[in-house]
Design a protein around this motif. Structure first.
Motif, PDB file in Angstrom:
ATOM      1  N   SER A   1       1.917  -3.402   5.591  1.00 51.49           N
ATOM      2  CA  SER A   1       1.683  -1.956   5.592  1.00 51.49           C
ATOM      3  C   SER A   1       1.211  -1.484   6.959  1.00 51.49           C
ATOM      4  N   LEU A   2       0.267  -2.206   7.535  1.00 51.08           N
ATOM      5  CA  LEU A   2      -0.243  -1.816   8.846  1.00 51.08           C
ATOM      6  C   LEU A   2       0.831  -1.953   9.913  1.00 51.08           C
ATOM      7  N   ALA A   3       1.665  -2.977   9.808  1.00 57.28           N
ATOM      8  CA  ALA A   3       2.752  -3.146  10.773  1.00 57.28           C
ATOM      9  C   ALA A   3       3.735  -1.985  10.704  1.00 57.28           C
TER      10      ALA A   3
ATOM     11  N   ALA B   1      -8.177   2.300   8.888  1.00 54.82           N
ATOM     12  CA  ALA B   1      -6.808   2.469   8.408  1.00 54.82           C
ATOM     13  C   ALA B   1      -6.698   2.519   6.890  1.00 54.82           C
ATOM     14  N   GLY B   2      -7.838   2.607   6.197  1.00 53.45           N
ATOM     15  CA  GLY B   2      -7.749   2.650   4.748  1.00 53.45           C
ATOM     16  C   GLY B   2      -9.098   2.775   4.078  1.00 53.45           C
ATOM     17  N   ILE B   3      -9.043   2.822   2.756  1.00 56.62           N
ATOM     18  CA  ILE B   3     -10.216   2.996   1.893  1.00 56.62           C
ATOM     19  C   ILE B   3     -10.204   1.880   0.853  1.00 56.62           C
ATOM     20  N   THR B   4     -11.383   1.442   0.445  1.00 59.81           N
ATOM     21  CA  THR B   4     -11.498   0.455  -0.622  1.00 59.81           C
ATOM     22  C   THR B   4     -12.131   1.091  -1.855  1.00 59.81           C
ATOM     23  N   VAL B   5     -11.552   0.790  -3.017  1.00 59.18           N
ATOM     24  CA  VAL B   5     -12.154   1.181  -4.290  1.00 59.18           C
ATOM     25  C   VAL B   5     -12.330  -0.078  -5.134  1.00 59.18           C
ATOM     26  N   SER B   6     -13.204   0.000  -6.105  1.00 58.32           N
ATOM     27  CA  SER B   6     -13.491  -1.140  -6.973  1.00 58.32           C
ATOM     28  C   SER B   6     -12.297  -1.485  -7.851  1.00 58.32           C
ATOM     29  N   ARG B   7     -12.204  -2.749  -8.252  1.00 56.36           N
ATOM     30  CA  ARG B   7     -11.166  -3.142  -9.202  1.00 56.36           C
ATOM     31  C   ARG B   7     -11.359  -2.442 -10.543  1.00 56.36           C
TER      32      ARG B   7
ATOM     33  N   LEU C   1      -3.716  10.264   2.337  1.00 55.22           N
ATOM     34  CA  LEU C   1      -2.510  11.048   2.596  1.00 55.22           C
ATOM     35  C   LEU C   1      -2.797  12.271   3.461  1.00 55.22           C
ATOM     36  N   HIS C   2      -3.974  12.855   3.292  1.00 53.54           N
ATOM     37  CA  HIS C   2      -4.224  14.153   3.915  1.00 53.54           C
ATOM     38  C   HIS C   2      -5.259  14.137   5.029  1.00 53.54           C
ATOM     39  N   GLN C   3      -5.947  13.021   5.216  1.00 52.37           N
ATOM     40  CA  GLN C   3      -6.870  12.927   6.352  1.00 52.37           C
ATOM     41  C   GLN C   3      -6.149  12.189   7.477  1.00 52.37           C
ATOM     42  N   PRO C   4      -5.799  12.875   8.559  1.00 47.84           N
ATOM     43  CA  PRO C   4      -4.909  12.299   9.580  1.00 47.84           C
ATOM     44  C   PRO C   4      -5.422  11.024  10.237  1.00 47.84           C
ATOM     45  N   SER C   5      -6.728  10.814  10.239  1.00 48.02           N
ATOM     46  CA  SER C   5      -7.265   9.657  10.954  1.00 48.02           C
ATOM     47  C   SER C   5      -6.753   8.340  10.385  1.00 48.02           C
ATOM     48  N   TYR C   6      -6.507   8.282   9.080  1.00 49.12           N
ATOM     49  CA  TYR C   6      -6.058   7.025   8.480  1.00 49.12           C
ATOM     50  C   TYR C   6      -4.665   6.646   8.978  1.00 49.12           C
ATOM     51  N   ARG C   7      -3.761   7.601   9.000  1.00 49.70           N
ATOM     52  CA  ARG C   7      -2.422   7.299   9.513  1.00 49.70           C
ATOM     53  C   ARG C   7      -2.467   7.035  11.016  1.00 49.70           C
ATOM     54  N   ARG C   8      -3.303   7.765  11.728  1.00 48.92           N
ATOM     55  CA  ARG C   8      -3.401   7.538  13.173  1.00 48.92           C
ATOM     56  C   ARG C   8      -3.851   6.107  13.470  1.00 48.92           C
TER      57      ARG C   8
ATOM     58  N   ALA D   1      -3.680   3.511  11.425  1.00 54.52           N
ATOM     59  CA  ALA D   1      -2.650   2.575  10.962  1.00 54.52           C
ATOM     60  C   ALA D   1      -1.538   2.458  11.998  1.00 54.52           C
ATOM     61  N   ARG D   2      -1.169   3.565  12.604  1.00 55.42           N
ATOM     62  CA  ARG D   2      -0.128   3.524  13.636  1.00 55.42           C
ATOM     63  C   ARG D   2      -0.615   2.813  14.894  1.00 55.42           C
ATOM     64  N   ARG D   3      -1.892   2.956  15.199  1.00 49.47           N
ATOM     65  CA  ARG D   3      -2.445   2.217  16.343  1.00 49.47           C
ATOM     66  C   ARG D   3      -2.323   0.717  16.105  1.00 49.47           C
ATOM     67  N   LEU D   4      -2.688   0.286  14.904  1.00 58.09           N
ATOM     68  CA  LEU D   4      -2.572  -1.131  14.577  1.00 58.09           C
ATOM     69  C   LEU D   4      -1.113  -1.572  14.578  1.00 58.09           C
ATOM     70  N   ALA D   5      -0.221  -0.690  14.119  1.00 54.89           N
ATOM     71  CA  ALA D   5       1.205  -1.026  14.114  1.00 54.89           C
ATOM     72  C   ALA D   5       1.697  -1.321  15.526  1.00 54.89           C
ATOM     73  N   ALA D   6       1.257  -0.526  16.487  1.00 48.61           N
ATOM     74  CA  ALA D   6       1.675  -0.745  17.874  1.00 48.61           C
ATOM     75  C   ALA D   6       1.155  -2.087  18.390  1.00 48.61           C
TER      76      ALA D   6
END
Length: 231
Positions: free
Chosen positions: A122-124, A150-156, A171-178, A180-185
């Motif tokens: 996913s991160l790639a 790059a993400g959030i954790t919730v309990s099982r 989906l709506h907070q841009p920092s998570y995708r930003r 994730a894309r940094r890690l992808a690079a």
């Protein structure tokens, strides 16, 4: 180490003999062909462990969570859970397997147990995650994802409502995708060449050199006929 350096703790020091050679991102042969749910809404890829971790309840809660959001859900159960046992709302397609690498090209977010393979794929692809760790090393992987932003954790044991809120947030907070894309690079740079092969070849070369050096240091075998012993 078959893990991206970018996903580790910032500033962590490693022994001199350890090498980060990047992850292996291939899908398993049993992943099959990709079928996407109909529509144009953002796609959320969801999948928990491909082995049994008593995850049917979590899969059901994920399906219910996605049913409350304006998204399309692709939920893969893996070999351990029969897809027919998961009741899916109309916007969620439940299937035993799908090629995640291809699905991630279309995805806006991933819900995962934070298994290393799915998380790194996913991160790639630059896709942020909602992590639902079930056990093993998954809590640690989820922690690394969170620290990277790059993400959030919730309990099982998270309810469908809690899962839905987490998905909506990534989906709506841009920092998570930003992030994730940094890690992808960074992962792309790390996997641009097959560093694992290069390191193994270098190791083999060093071992061969040491063996040849040892042979040169051995005393020469005596030449001529072997001496005979008399009584």
């Amino acid at each position: 180490m078959l893990s991206p350096r970018a996903l580790d703790y910032p500033g962590r020091r490693f022994p001199a003999h350890l090498r980060h050679v990047g992850p292996r991102l291939d899908d398993p042969a049993w992943a099959g062909e990709l079928e996407l749910p109909e529509g144009e809404a953002p796609l959320v890829l969801a999948g928990l462990s491909s082995s049994f971790m008593n995850q049917r309840t979590q899969l059901q809660r994920i399906a219910e969570a996605l049913g409350t959001l304006p998204v399309r859900g692709l939920l893969t159960t893996g070999p351990a859970v029969d897809p027919a046992t998961v009741r899916a709302p109309g916007n969620v397609l439940v299937t035993a397997a799908a090629p995640h690498n291809i699905a991630l090209r279309h995805a806006a977010a991933t819900i995962t147990h934070a298994g290393h393979g799915t998380a790194v794929k996913s991160l790639a692809a630059g896709v942020p995650l909602v992590c639902v760790p079930l056990g093993r090393d998954q809590t640690a992987v989820a922690r690394h994802v969170e620290l990277a932003g790059a993400g959030i954790t919730v309990s099982r044991n998270a309810s469908p409502r809690t899962i839905a809120r987490a998905v909506d947030r990534v989906l709506h907070q841009p920092s998570y995708r930003r992030e994730a894309r940094r890690l992808a690079a960074e992962i792309a740079a790390e996997t641009a060449t097959d560093r694992a092969v290069a390191e193994l070849e270098a190791l083999a070369g060093r071992a061969t050199g040491r063996a040849e050096g040892a042979l040169r240091c051995d005393p020469a075998e005596p030449s001529g006929p072997s001496p005979t012993l008399s009584n």
